[in-house]
Design an enzyme around this catalytic site. Structure first.
Site, PDB file in Angstrom:
ATOM      1  CD  GLU A  36      -3.098  -0.467   0.102  1.00 57.59           C
ATOM      2  OE1 GLU A  36      -3.274  -0.102  -1.077  1.00 57.59           O
ATOM      3  OE2 GLU A  36      -3.560  -1.529   0.561  1.00 57.59           O
ATOM      4  CG  HIS A  37       0.016   4.907   0.546  1.00 55.22           C
ATOM      5  ND1 HIS A  37      -0.259   6.208   0.249  1.00 55.22           N
ATOM      6  CD2 HIS A  37      -1.119   4.392   1.093  1.00 55.22           C
ATOM      7  CE1 HIS A  37      -1.505   6.487   0.615  1.00 55.22           C
ATOM      8  NE2 HIS A  37      -2.051   5.401   1.130  1.00 55.22           N
ATOM      9  CB  THR A  38       4.477   0.106  -2.520  1.00 58.33           C
ATOM     10  OG1 THR A  38       3.314  -0.594  -2.987  1.00 58.33           O
ATOM     11  CG2 THR A  38       4.726  -0.283  -1.078  1.00 58.33           C
ATOM     12  N   GLY A 127     -12.222   2.666  -0.955  1.00 62.48           N
ATOM     13  CA  GLY A 127     -10.881   2.107  -1.163  1.00 62.48           C
ATOM     14  C   GLY A 127     -10.884   0.971  -2.171  1.00 62.48           C
ATOM     15  CG  LEU A 128     -13.541  -1.690  -2.421  1.00 67.23           C
ATOM     16  CD1 LEU A 128     -14.847  -2.478  -2.388  1.00 67.23           C
ATOM     17  CD2 LEU A 128     -12.381  -2.607  -2.055  1.00 67.23           C
ATOM     18  CG  ASP A 173      -6.133   2.541  -7.519  1.00 62.43           C
ATOM     19  OD1 ASP A 173      -5.443   1.670  -6.954  1.00 62.43           O
ATOM     20  OD2 ASP A 173      -6.510   3.590  -6.960  1.00 62.43           O
ATOM     21  CE1 TYR A 222      -2.652   7.778  -2.491  1.00 63.64           C
ATOM     22  CE2 TYR A 222      -1.627   9.533  -3.762  1.00 63.64           C
ATOM     23  CZ  TYR A 222      -1.916   8.200  -3.590  1.00 63.64           C
ATOM     24  OH  TYR A 222      -1.459   7.281  -4.499  1.00 63.64           O
TER      25      TYR A 222
HETATM   26  C1  GLA Z   1      -4.993   5.014  -3.964  1.00 64.04           C
HETATM   27  C2  GLA Z   1      -4.161   5.412  -5.176  1.00 64.04           C
HETATM   28  C3  GLA Z   1      -3.204   4.300  -5.573  1.00 64.04           C
HETATM   29  C4  GLA Z   1      -2.375   3.819  -4.383  1.00 64.04           C
HETATM   30  C5  GLA Z   1      -3.289   3.526  -3.186  1.00 64.04           C
HETATM   31  C6  GLA Z   1      -2.519   3.184  -1.939  1.00 64.04           C
HETATM   32  O1  GLA Z   1      -5.847   3.971  -4.292  1.00 64.04           O
HETATM   33  O2  GLA Z   1      -5.000   5.711  -6.282  1.00 64.04           O
HETATM   34  O3  GLA Z   1      -2.369   4.740  -6.629  1.00 64.04           O
HETATM   35  O4  GLA Z   1      -1.380   4.736  -4.060  1.00 64.04           O
HETATM   36  O5  GLA Z   1      -4.144   4.621  -2.894  1.00 64.04           O
HETATM   37  O6  GLA Z   1      -1.843   1.990  -2.081  1.00 64.04           O
END
Ligand code: GLA
Length: 389
Positions: A36-38, A127-128, A173, A222
């Site tokens: 996540e956030h990678t 978050g989906l 995503d 973010y």
């Molecule tokens: C959101 C962003 C993604 C990613 C996630 C965290 O969904 O759109 O690019 O950074 O957060 O993993």
């Protein structure tokens, strides 16, 4: 609300008073299993595309405009097709579609007048990836029979979101929405933009649990995290000038120099570097069908987001901590950008029912509201869908 492609055709015809048959496309949301956030740190991510998706019905028109209708919001938007190239954001849902149309124009794809009806069953703010589903559904619908490499479709969706909508997101995503595959997770290397499909053990269910919490903090936090990671890179460059992103920093190097990095960027970097490694570890555990091992990685990732990246919240921590006490639950963690949304849980199929009953009751008792449960089977990426006559 689940969507039947036939319904969206009917809605299209009713709404645009058109008797013509639109073509229907579908682009899925995603659940990220780990990493996540990678993505914007050019590390690894490990999402699955899911069956919940955004549908776009499109037909060419002769009125000179691109007209949009959203079933979910019951709102419309229109713009002259020739004004798309110079369009400015209006800070509404239509930005996702117009941003994509503008990116297509920049890529040399002409956008002619058309009517488009969109409907999605990906819950927003959960978050989906409801946004990526809308972007990619719009991209494939506007492209129609014209083809672009899949990676280019994902990248222009990401550019629409970062440049037009204004959220500096990574590629995960949109990539998952384009490249999703039934029965497999996608291990994406966000530096090379290559991927590998990893089959998941079939004796565990993936269940997303929606906390129904949506913190407005999300997009400003973010940005802040993106900036803090850049700060960590600058601090590390004092020791290793060649480092361009956190992806270039192996855990062993980080451990040698971490005491010289200021507290906040140090913890952000520790999360990113360790969670990217956990992607590789989770893929190996999945291949070995090691469900307890996968579960432990889920929980380690959650703790890292909770303590080091600081993107969780009370409700989400409660859902994770309660879930992992339930027999048959291998692991749980928050998924997506953070500050609410969903957890993702790895659950033995025979425990699936008790899991929902127990967790739902506990959540209601504690917070006075329900949580929604979604069974997430890995699904195919964006495609045209057949409509039954
Ligand atoms: C959101 C962003 C993604 C990613 C996630 C965290 O969904 O759109 O690019 O950074 O957060 O993993």
């Amino acid at each position: 609300m689940a969507i039947v492609p036939g319904e969206i055709v009917e809605l299209f015809q009713r709404h645009f008073r058109s008797s013509g048959d639109p073509v229907v496309y579908r682009a899925p949301g995603r659940v990220n299993l780990i990493g996540e956030h990678t993505d914007y740190n050019l590390g690894y991510v490990f999402p699955i595309a899911i069956e919940m998706a955004c549908y776009a019905a499109i037909a060419p028109a002769s009125h000179g405009k691109v007209r949009l209708y959203s079933r979910d919001l019951d709102e419309r938007y229109e713009i002259q097709a020739k004004e798309i190239a110079g369009a400015k954001p209006t800070h509404s849902w239509s930005d996702y579609v117009i941003g994509v149309a503008q990116e297509l124009t920049k890529a040399g794809i002409e956008i002619g007048p058309a009517d488009i009806c969109v409907a999605s069953d990906v819950p927003t703010g959960s978050g989906l990836s409801s946004s990526a589903a809308l972007e990619i559904a719009s991209a494939v619908a506007l492209l129609g029979p014209r083809s672009l490499p899949k990676l280019e479709i994902a990248r222009l969706g990401q550019r629409a979101e970062s440049q037009f909508v204004g959220v500096p997101c990574g590629i995960m995503d949109q990539y998952a929405s384009v490249f999703g595959r039934e029965n497999a997770a996608i291990q994406i290397d966000c530096r090379s933009l290559q991927h590998e499909y990893v089959p998941l053990p079939d004796d565990a269910s993936i269940v997303a649990v929606n906390s129904m919490v949506k913190h407005e903090l999300g997009s400003s936090a973010y940005r802040e995290r993106v900036a803090e990671c850049q700060e960590a890179v600058r601090a590390i460059q004092n020791f290793q000038p060649g480092v361009q992103s956190l992806r270039d920093v192996p855990l062993s190097l980080f451990q040698q120099i971490e005491e010289h990095i200021p507290d906040v960027p140090r913890r952000r970097a520790r999360h990113v570097i360790s969670d990217s490694q956990r992607v590789l570890d989770l893929a190996a555990a999945a291949r070995a069908r090691d469900l307890p091992g996968m579960g432990r990685l889920f929980v380690a990732s959650h703790r890292s987001m909770q303590d080091d990246y600081e993107i969780s919240c009370d409700e989400i921590d409660f859902l994770v901590d309660t879930a992992i006490q339930i027999p048959g639950v291998y692991g749980a963690r928050m998924t997506g950008g953070g500050f609410g949304g969903c957890t993702v849980n790895l659950v033995a199929p025979e425990a699936r029912e008790t899991f929902e009953r127990y967790l739902c009751t506990a959540y209601r008792e504690r917070y006075g509201k329900g949580a929604a449960f979604y069974d997430c089977k890995p699904a195919a990426g964006a495609q045209r869908v057949a409509v039954d006559p």
